[in-house]
Scaffold this active site. Structure first.
Site, short mmCIF file in Angstrom:
data_model
loop_
_atom_site.label_atom_id
_atom_site.label_comp_id
_atom_site.label_asym_id
_atom_site.label_seq_id
_atom_site.Cartn_x
_atom_site.Cartn_y
_atom_site.Cartn_z
CE1 TYR A 138 -4.73 -3.75 -15.39
CE2 TYR A 138 -2.63 -3.98 -14.26
CZ TYR A 138 -3.42 -3.34 -15.20
OH TYR A 138 -2.89 -2.31 -15.94
NE ARG B 165 -0.68 -5.98 -7.26
CZ ARG B 165 -0.45 -4.73 -6.83
NH1 ARG B 165 -0.67 -4.40 -5.58
NH2 ARG B 165 0.03 -3.82 -7.64
#
Ligand code: UDP
Length: 313
Positions: A148, A145
Site C-alpha cells: 500500500y 504494508r
C-alpha cells in the site's frame, strides 16, 4: 452555465461515496467507477435515482473510456485498510500504479483536474512528529504494508510527473485515519472493530501494548478539506486529518465508555511495521485552504454510534 462532471474512482467505497454525495450537492455531475472489490453498492444505492449520478462497474487498472466531457478526475480506488491490502497485495499495487496511470491518462485526455487520494502511510513508521508534508517518510518497501505504502508513493511520483511533463493540473491529498458512517464493519481497522466488539459485548482486541497513537478525523471534515483542495490551485501534497491524537488503548477505553459497554480489553500481537505514532501537521491545509476539522472525536464518535448500532448483525 456549463455543468461540470467529475469521475470518482472507488466511488462506492467509504470515502469515495461520501465524496460523490458532496460533489452532487455542489451541482457537479458524478460518474462513479468501482469494481466493488472492497466498495459496496449499499454506499451509493440512494444515488441511483439522481439523474446527475452514474455508476459504472469497472476495474480502473484497465483502459478507461468515458465518452462525455470530464472536468475532474478523483482517484480514490484502493483497498485501504491493513487487513484488506495484506489480503489483496497485487490488486493494491496494481490500482496504485496501473490505476493511477490510467486515471491520469483520462485526466490528460479530458484536460481535467486530477486529484489523488494519497495517505499518511507514505510517512511509514515516522521518525518525526507530527508529520508535515516535507517529511520523506520511513517505509519498509518489502514489508506486508509496503504494497500500500509504496503504491501510494509511486502514485504521488506519477502524479507529479504528469504535472511537470504534461502540465496537468493535479492535487495530492494525504489522508490520515478517517471514520464515520458507511465504513465497513469488518474492515479490520481499530475503530469499526472496537465499536462492533463493544456493542456485541465481546473483548476489544488491542494490538501490542496499545501505546501506539492515531489521530481520527470525522468524515465530513475530511470531505470538506478534499473539496477545498480540489478547487484550489495547490499542486504539492496537503495533509488532511484531525490532529487530536490518542493512544489505541485509551481509544479502546473511550469506545467502551461511549457505547456504555461491559466489554473488557485483551491484548494481541502487534502487526509487522505498525506505525508507533501518527499525527498530522495541518499547517499547510490551514494556510492554503483555510481548513481545519470542526468535529471533535467525541462528537464524531457519537455521530457514528447510531450507524454501528443499525448495522451490527
Ligand atoms: N488495532 C488494534 N486492534 C484492532 C485493530 C487495530 O489495536 O482490532 C491497532 C493497529 O495495530 C494500529 C491502530 O490500531 O496500531 C490503528 O489501526 P487501523 O487498522 O485502524 O489503521 P492504521 O492506522 O494502522 O492504518
Amino acid at each position: 452555465m456549463h455543468k461540470k462532471t467529475a469521475v470518482v474512482t472507488g466511488g462506492a467505497g467509504f470515502l469515495g461515496s461520501h465524496l460523490c454525495d458532496r460533489l452532487l450537492s455542489e451541482g457537479i455531475n458524478v460518474i462513479c467507477l468501482d469494481n466493488l472489490l472492497t466498495g459496496r453498492i449499499e454506499n451509493i444505492e440512494a444515488l441511483f435515482t439522481n439523474a446527475n449520478f452514474q455508476f459504472i462497474k469497472l476495474d480502473v487498472t484497465n483502459f478507461i473510456h468515458i465518452p462525455s466531457d470530464v472536468d475532474y478526475v478523483l482517484h480514490f480506488a484502493s483497498p485501504a485498510s491493513p487487513i484488506d491490502y495484506i489480503k489483496l497485495p497485487i490488486q493494491t499495487l496494481k490500482v496504485g500504479s496501473l490505476g493511477t496511470h490510467k486515471t491520469l491518462g483520462l485526466a490528460k485526455e479530458k484536460k481535467a483536474v486530477f486529484l489523488l487520494a494519497s495517505t499518511s502511510e507514505v510517512y511509514g513508521d515516522p521518525l518525526i512528529h507530527p508529520q508535515n508534508e516535507d517529511y520523506w517518510g520511513n517505509v519498509n518497501p518489502i514489508g506486508p504494508r509496503g504494497v500500500y505504502d509504496e503504491a501510494k508513493r509511486f502514485s504521488e511520483a506519477l502524479t507529479m510527473a504528469y504535472h511537470r511533463y504534461h502540465n496537468l493540473s493535479t492535487r495530492i491529498v494525504r489522508i490520515f485515519n478517517t471514520y464515520g458512517p458507511k465504513m465497513r464493519l469488518d474492515d479490520g481497522r481499530a475503530l469499526p472493530s472496537f465499536f462492533t466488539q463493544a456493542l456485541k459485548g465481546e473483548d476489544l482486541t488491542v494490538y501490542g501494548d496499545g501505546k501506539q497513537t492515531r489521530s481520527f478525523c470525522y468524515v465530513s471534515d475530511l470531505i470538506d478539506g478534499i473539496y477545498k483542495l480540489l478547487i484550489s490551485n495547490e499542486v504539492l501534497p496537503v495533509n488532511l486529518g484531525n490532529p487530536e491524537e490518542i493512544t489505541i488503548l485509551d481509544f479502546a477505553k473511550e469506545v467502551i465508555e461511549i457505547t456504555n459497554s461491559k466489554s473488557k480489553i485483551t491484548f494481541n500481537d502487534l502487526p509487522i511495521d505498525d506505525p508507533q505514532i501518527r499525527q498530522p501537521d495541518i499547517s499547510r491545509a490551514k494556510e492554503i485552504l483555510n481548513w481545519e476539522p470542526k468535529i471533535s472525536r467525541r462528537e464524531g464518535l457519537l455521530l457514528t454510534l447510531n450507524y454501528f448500532k443499525e448495522n451490527i448483525k
